[in-house]
Design a protein around this motif. Structure first.
Motif, short mmCIF file in Angstrom:
data_model
loop_
_atom_site.label_atom_id
_atom_site.label_comp_id
_atom_site.label_asym_id
_atom_site.label_seq_id
_atom_site.Cartn_x
_atom_site.Cartn_y
_atom_site.Cartn_z
N PRO A 79 10.77 -6.45 0.83
CA PRO A 79 10.52 -5.24 1.62
C PRO A 79 9.61 -4.25 0.90
CG PRO A 79 12.85 -5.80 1.68
CD PRO A 79 12.22 -6.71 0.66
N TRP A 80 8.84 -3.53 1.69
CA TRP A 80 7.98 -2.48 1.15
C TRP A 80 7.80 -1.40 2.20
CZ3 TRP A 80 6.35 -0.62 -3.21
CH2 TRP A 80 5.31 0.30 -3.23
N GLN A 81 7.92 -0.15 1.79
CA GLN A 81 7.74 0.98 2.70
C GLN A 81 6.51 1.80 2.31
OE1 GLN A 81 9.61 2.18 5.63
NE2 GLN A 81 7.54 3.01 5.62
N PRO A 82 5.42 1.71 3.10
CA PRO A 82 4.29 2.61 2.84
C PRO A 82 4.73 4.06 2.95
CG PRO A 82 3.66 0.85 4.35
CD PRO A 82 5.15 0.78 4.21
N ARG A 83 4.07 4.92 2.18
CA ARG A 83 4.42 6.34 2.17
C ARG A 83 4.01 7.02 3.47
NH1 ARG A 83 0.71 9.44 -1.62
NH2 ARG A 83 -0.46 9.67 0.33
N ASP A 84 2.83 6.65 3.99
CA ASP A 84 2.28 7.32 5.17
C ASP A 84 1.52 6.32 6.03
OD1 ASP A 84 2.84 10.20 5.13
OD2 ASP A 84 1.69 10.22 3.26
N ALA A 143 8.33 -3.56 7.84
CA ALA A 143 8.08 -4.04 6.48
C ALA A 143 9.16 -3.60 5.50
CB ALA A 143 6.71 -3.56 5.99
N SER A 144 9.84 -2.50 5.79
CA SER A 144 10.86 -1.99 4.87
C SER A 144 12.26 -2.51 5.18
CB SER A 144 10.87 -0.46 4.89
OG SER A 144 11.31 0.03 6.15
N TRP A 145 12.43 -3.22 6.27
CA TRP A 145 13.76 -3.70 6.68
C TRP A 145 13.96 -5.11 6.11
CZ3 TRP A 145 16.63 -1.76 11.41
CH2 TRP A 145 16.28 -0.43 11.68
N ARG A 146 14.86 -5.25 5.16
CA ARG A 146 14.98 -6.50 4.41
C ARG A 146 15.45 -7.68 5.26
NH1 ARG A 146 20.36 -7.19 2.38
NH2 ARG A 146 21.70 -5.39 2.86
N HIS A 147 16.15 -7.41 6.37
CA HIS A 147 16.62 -8.52 7.20
C HIS A 147 15.60 -8.90 8.28
CE1 HIS A 147 20.46 -8.70 5.28
NE2 HIS A 147 20.75 -7.44 5.57
N LEU A 148 14.50 -8.17 8.37
CA LEU A 148 13.44 -8.53 9.31
C LEU A 148 12.36 -9.32 8.56
CD1 LEU A 148 12.94 -5.24 11.37
CD2 LEU A 148 14.08 -7.34 12.10
N TYR A 149 12.04 -10.48 9.07
CA TYR A 149 11.00 -11.34 8.51
C TYR A 149 11.20 -11.57 7.01
CZ TYR A 149 9.08 -9.35 12.82
OH TYR A 149 8.91 -8.91 14.11
N PRO A 150 12.35 -12.02 6.57
CA PRO A 150 12.56 -12.22 5.12
C PRO A 150 11.57 -13.22 4.52
CG PRO A 150 14.31 -13.27 6.41
CD PRO A 150 13.54 -12.41 7.36
N GLU A 151 11.05 -14.12 5.34
CA GLU A 151 10.09 -15.11 4.84
C GLU A 151 8.73 -14.47 4.53
OE1 GLU A 151 9.40 -14.76 9.23
OE2 GLU A 151 11.13 -14.72 7.88
N ALA A 152 8.53 -13.22 4.95
CA ALA A 152 7.24 -12.54 4.76
C ALA A 152 7.16 -11.77 3.45
CB ALA A 152 6.97 -11.60 5.93
N GLY A 153 8.18 -11.87 2.61
CA GLY A 153 8.12 -11.22 1.31
C GLY A 153 9.14 -10.11 1.15
N PRO A 169 0.82 -1.22 0.00
CA PRO A 169 0.00 0.00 0.00
C PRO A 169 0.85 1.26 0.00
CG PRO A 169 0.20 -0.84 2.22
CD PRO A 169 0.88 -1.85 1.33
N ASP A 170 0.29 2.34 -0.55
CA ASP A 170 0.90 3.66 -0.38
C ASP A 170 0.65 4.18 1.03
OD1 ASP A 170 1.76 3.95 -3.13
OD2 ASP A 170 -0.34 4.26 -3.64
N VAL A 171 -0.55 3.93 1.55
CA VAL A 171 -0.97 4.46 2.84
C VAL A 171 -1.54 3.34 3.69
CG1 VAL A 171 -2.56 6.05 3.99
CG2 VAL A 171 -1.48 6.72 1.84
N VAL A 172 -1.20 3.35 4.97
CA VAL A 172 -1.79 2.44 5.96
C VAL A 172 -2.54 3.30 6.97
CG1 VAL A 172 -1.32 0.76 7.79
CG2 VAL A 172 0.02 0.71 5.67
N ILE A 173 -3.72 2.86 7.39
CA ILE A 173 -4.45 3.53 8.46
C ILE A 173 -4.80 2.51 9.54
CG2 ILE A 173 -5.37 5.36 7.00
CD1 ILE A 173 -7.99 3.92 6.84
N THR A 174 -4.85 3.00 10.78
CA THR A 174 -5.17 2.13 11.92
C THR A 174 -5.72 2.99 13.04
OG1 THR A 174 -4.36 0.31 13.29
CG2 THR A 174 -2.87 2.19 13.00
N HIS A 175 -5.94 2.38 14.20
CA HIS A 175 -6.39 3.10 15.39
C HIS A 175 -5.31 4.06 15.89
CE1 HIS A 175 -9.73 0.21 15.86
NE2 HIS A 175 -8.85 -0.75 15.66
N ASP A 176 -5.73 5.09 16.63
CA ASP A 176 -4.75 5.94 17.28
C ASP A 176 -4.24 5.27 18.56
OD1 ASP A 176 -6.57 6.40 19.37
OD2 ASP A 176 -7.09 8.42 18.71
#
Length: 251
Positions: free
Chosen positions: A148-153, A136-146, A104-111
């Motif tokens: 890396p991806w960094q949402p914009r916001d 999600a953007s750290w390639r050495h964290l959870y490599p089995e999860a796919g 996703p470009d954007v993630v939303i959740t609870h405050d």
């Protein structure tokens, strides 16, 4: 023009419709990809089917259930731990997998309060989502999860103090504490009135909550004008942006 792709992460079935149903409908109507991850309730339970109908109405695809138990409803996920009791690393890893898969470009959740109610599942879902968006953007964290991806916001669904004073009496049960944030923290106040009908249909799809008199049921008893007053604006904090001097951001 299509709006950014949007992944919503909320604690329970109905949170997505109540807190961000208008934004989800708006993004889907623009042609943007939208999806919802729900932290509690398991596949095959009644609320799973209700969630599927609500997401169909909102144009947000099929349910993505982490399948943990609601803090107050053990039968919501038989033989699974409560969300708040599950190993934090396991929950973060699962959510990272959804973020990397959906991209996703954007993630939303609870405050951080867990919204007006301060429900412990809301609070914990906030914490997990903040960690997962970073991980999600750290390639050495959870490599089995796919890959890396960094949402914009990352945006946090909330209520400003002024709205909580005006609307909280209708949204909250009498005698319960409510939680809101300073008005100047709001990074996006979205007028969702063009999508209010869609949002209301999604809320009504959560029949269990309507029948037991939870917020969807209380809302159903109000005249349309009152529902419009309560639900036509959705407020968000941009994560990390709570300074009055910070530039405001659109969602």
């Amino acid at each position: 023009m299509s709006l950014p792709s949007l992944l919503a992460v909320f604690a329970h079935p109905d949170d997505e419709s109540l807190s961000a149903g208008g934004v989800l409908a708006r993004h889907a109507a623009s042609g943007a990809r939208t999806a919802v991850v729900t932290a509690t309730w398991a596949e095959g339970t009644p609320r799973d089917g209700e969630l599927a109908e609500a997401l169909r109405v909102l144009g947000a695809g099929k349910p993505r259930l982490l399948g943990y138990a609601d803090a107050h409803v053990p039968h919501s996920a038989p033989d699974r731990p409560r969300l708040c009791d599950a190993p934090l690393d396991d929950v973060v890893r699962e959510l990272v997998g959804h973020i990397r898969e959906f991209r996703p470009d954007v993630v939303i959740t609870h405050d951080a309060h867990g919204g007006l109610t301060g429900h412990p599942d809301h609070v914990h879902t906030h914490r997990v989502t903040v960690l997962a968006v970073q991980a999600a953007s750290w390639r050495h964290l959870y490599p089995e999860a796919g890959a890396p991806w960094q949402p914009r916001d990352l945006y946090l669904a909330t209520h400003p103090d002024s709205a909580a004073r005006e609307l909280g009496g209708q949204l909250m049960r009498p005698g319960l504490a409510s939680y809101s944030v300073p008005d100047e923290w709001i990074g996006a106040a979205v007028d969702v009135s063009p999508w209010l009908g869609t949002k209301l249909r999604a809320i009504a799809a959560h029949h269990t909550e309507v029948a037991r008199g939870a917020l969807p049921g209380r809302l159903a008893a109000y005249p349309f004008a009152e529902r419009a007053r309560l639900l036509s604006t959705e407020w968000f904090i941009r994560h990390g942006d709570t300074s009055p001097a910070s530039p405001r951001s659109a969602l």
